[in-house]
Design a protein around this motif. Structure first.
Motif, PDB file in Angstrom:
ATOM      1  N   PRO A  88      -3.309   7.999  -6.557  1.00 30.12           N
ATOM      2  CA  PRO A  88      -4.212   6.526  -6.359  1.00 30.12           C
ATOM      3  C   PRO A  88      -3.853   5.968  -5.051  1.00 30.12           C
ATOM      4  O   PRO A  88      -3.623   6.741  -3.666  1.00 30.12           O
ATOM      5  CB  PRO A  88      -2.629   5.624  -6.220  1.00 30.12           C
ATOM      6  N   GLY A  92      -4.278   1.541  -5.753  1.00 30.14           N
ATOM      7  CA  GLY A  92      -4.301   2.128  -6.713  1.00 30.14           C
ATOM      8  C   GLY A  92      -5.614   3.319  -7.346  1.00 30.14           C
ATOM      9  O   GLY A  92      -4.836   3.639  -8.477  1.00 30.14           O
ATOM     10  N   PRO A  94      -7.629   5.805  -8.533  1.00 27.55           N
ATOM     11  CA  PRO A  94      -7.389   7.310  -8.020  1.00 27.55           C
ATOM     12  C   PRO A  94      -8.955   7.667  -7.595  1.00 27.55           C
ATOM     13  O   PRO A  94      -9.468   7.017  -7.199  1.00 27.55           O
ATOM     14  CB  PRO A  94      -7.766   7.725  -9.846  1.00 27.55           C
TER      15      PRO A  94
END
Length: 408
Positions: A88, A92, A94
């Motif tokens: 993350p 948050g 990716p």
């Protein structure tokens, strides 16, 4: 026959223009061109036979101060291998992040997972940005067999006290109803207790090094929120909120572990990650550039150095606080060898940089006053500086060779 002149090129990045590796290779190539031309010409004019002589030896060691570029420095200067994981980012989403590994040592760069450059669209998130991705990157390093983790913490986007790092390693941050808190520093206002029963047992078996130059405590006017929060988009109201939230986190950690590192120098590093690293994990804090130089084998690779060239984008008062050039100069003083700093801009009076151990300080703005042009054409201008520097030292080395020959 003159002995070779050994130059060590150990710069940091020129942020926004060139990586440390690009700076180093640009300097090395241009210095060599200038040196060999001047050396040969001066030697011939003095009747010195240099046919077949190895006039110049170069060691290229891109370095960093613990912030962005630390993994690159470990890969290029210390021979580490790159390991990539998807973790993350600070908000948050990716991101693909890389750590460096050699045997049981791993270098985990916080900026890779939780850095300002990882913010989507560059939009600050001072209250909600998390260090969870850094924790997952650490966990990936543990999975790869790391037993010594170097946590390089510059350039972070968060002010969560290392809460995300802790939860990624198995800790739980709970509110009064026993619910897990969401990510981010502001959420810590609702923290009731810390549960470490699920903490990854490997963290107790690992040796931790916190690569951080700052000695700020966690809280107060020199704390993580007050000093570094505005750089991450925090308003004055945000700073006050985050300082209160970090106080609650420190209280809960102390109650749950008996360990209270809030006043330990460096606890405020990287939005307070130092709190968890120095307190819970038992890390040893060291200046980032010292860590990188040790990993690169500085002491044995530079033993015969005749000159050290370092550099960074802006050579200013912050540099004197432990940035790469000053760290390199301190290491070079033990050889000893003169140190020249090449930078994008120079904002220090001569007496200041000479007192810090530099023989010369040259900047791109000496050649091109327009800063925008310096940023866009950094490679060309840096090459011109380095070539001119090489010509100076090449001529001097040939002159010394001629004088030695005359005395012989």
């Amino acid at each position: 026959m003159p002995s070779p002149f050994h130059v060590v090129v150990a710069p940091d990045k020129f942020k926004g223009s060139l990586t440390a590796g690009e700076v180093a290779t640009t300097i090395a190539a241009a210095f060599e061109d200038g040196f060999l031309d001047a050396f040969t010409g001066t030697a011939r004019s003095r009747g010195v036979d240099v046919e077949g002589a190895v006039a110049l030896e170069t060691t290229v060691l891109p370095v960093a101060d613990g912030g962005e570029g630390t993994v690159e420095a470990a890969l290029r200067s210390a021979g580490f291998s790159a390991v990539t994981a998807v973790v993350p980012g600070p908000t948050g989403e990716p991101v693909e992040a890389t750590f460096a590994r050699d045997g049981d040592t791993a270098v985990v760069e916080m900026a890779q997972a939780s850095g300002l450059d990882r913010l989507p669209g560059g939009t600050p998130a001072p209250l909600t940005a998390t260090t969870r991705g850094t924790g997952e990157l650490v966990r990936a390093a543990l999975d790869a067999g790391a037993r010594h983790v170097v946590l390089a913490v510059g350039g972070s986007a968060s002010t969560d006290g290392g809460a995300g790092l802790l939860t990624a390693l198995g800790g739980r941050l709970l509110d009064a109803a026993g619910r897990d808190l969401p990510d981010g520093g502001a959420a810590l206002l609702d923290l009731d207790r810390v549960d470490l029963s699920g903490l990854d047992p490997r963290v107790r078996q690992v040796r931790w090094t916190l690569a951080a130059d700052v000695d700020n405590p966690l809280l107060g006017e020199r704390g993580a929120a007050a000093v570094f929060g505005p750089q991450k988009g925090a308003t004055p109201d945000d700073v006050a909120l985050l300082d209160t939230a970090l106080t609650r986190f420190a209280d809960a950690l102390a109650a749950g572990t008996g360990l209270d590192a809030r006043d330990t120098p460096g606890a405020g590093a990287a939005g307070g990650v130092g709190l968890v690293a120095l307190g819970l994990l038992g890390a040893t804090r060291r200046p980032g550039v010292e860590v990188v130089l040790d990993l690169a084998g500085w002491s044995h690779r530079t033993r015969q150095a005749s000159l050290v060239i370092t550099g960074e984008g802006s050579f200013d008062e912050q540099s004197l606080g432990g940035k790469t050039p000053v760290g390199v100069a301190a290491a070079a003083a033990r050889i000893p060898a003169p140190v020249v700093v090449l930078s994008g801009r120079r904002a220090l009076a001569e007496e200041r940089w000479r007192a810090a151990g530099f023989a010369q300080a040259r900047a791109l703005t000496d050649v091109e006053p327009d800063v925008g042009t310096c940023v866009r054409e950094a490679r060309r201008l840096l090459g011109a500086l380095a070539r001119d520097l090489g010509a100076q030292y090449g001529a001097e080395h040939a002159a010394r060779a001629g004088a030695a020959g005359a005395r012989g």
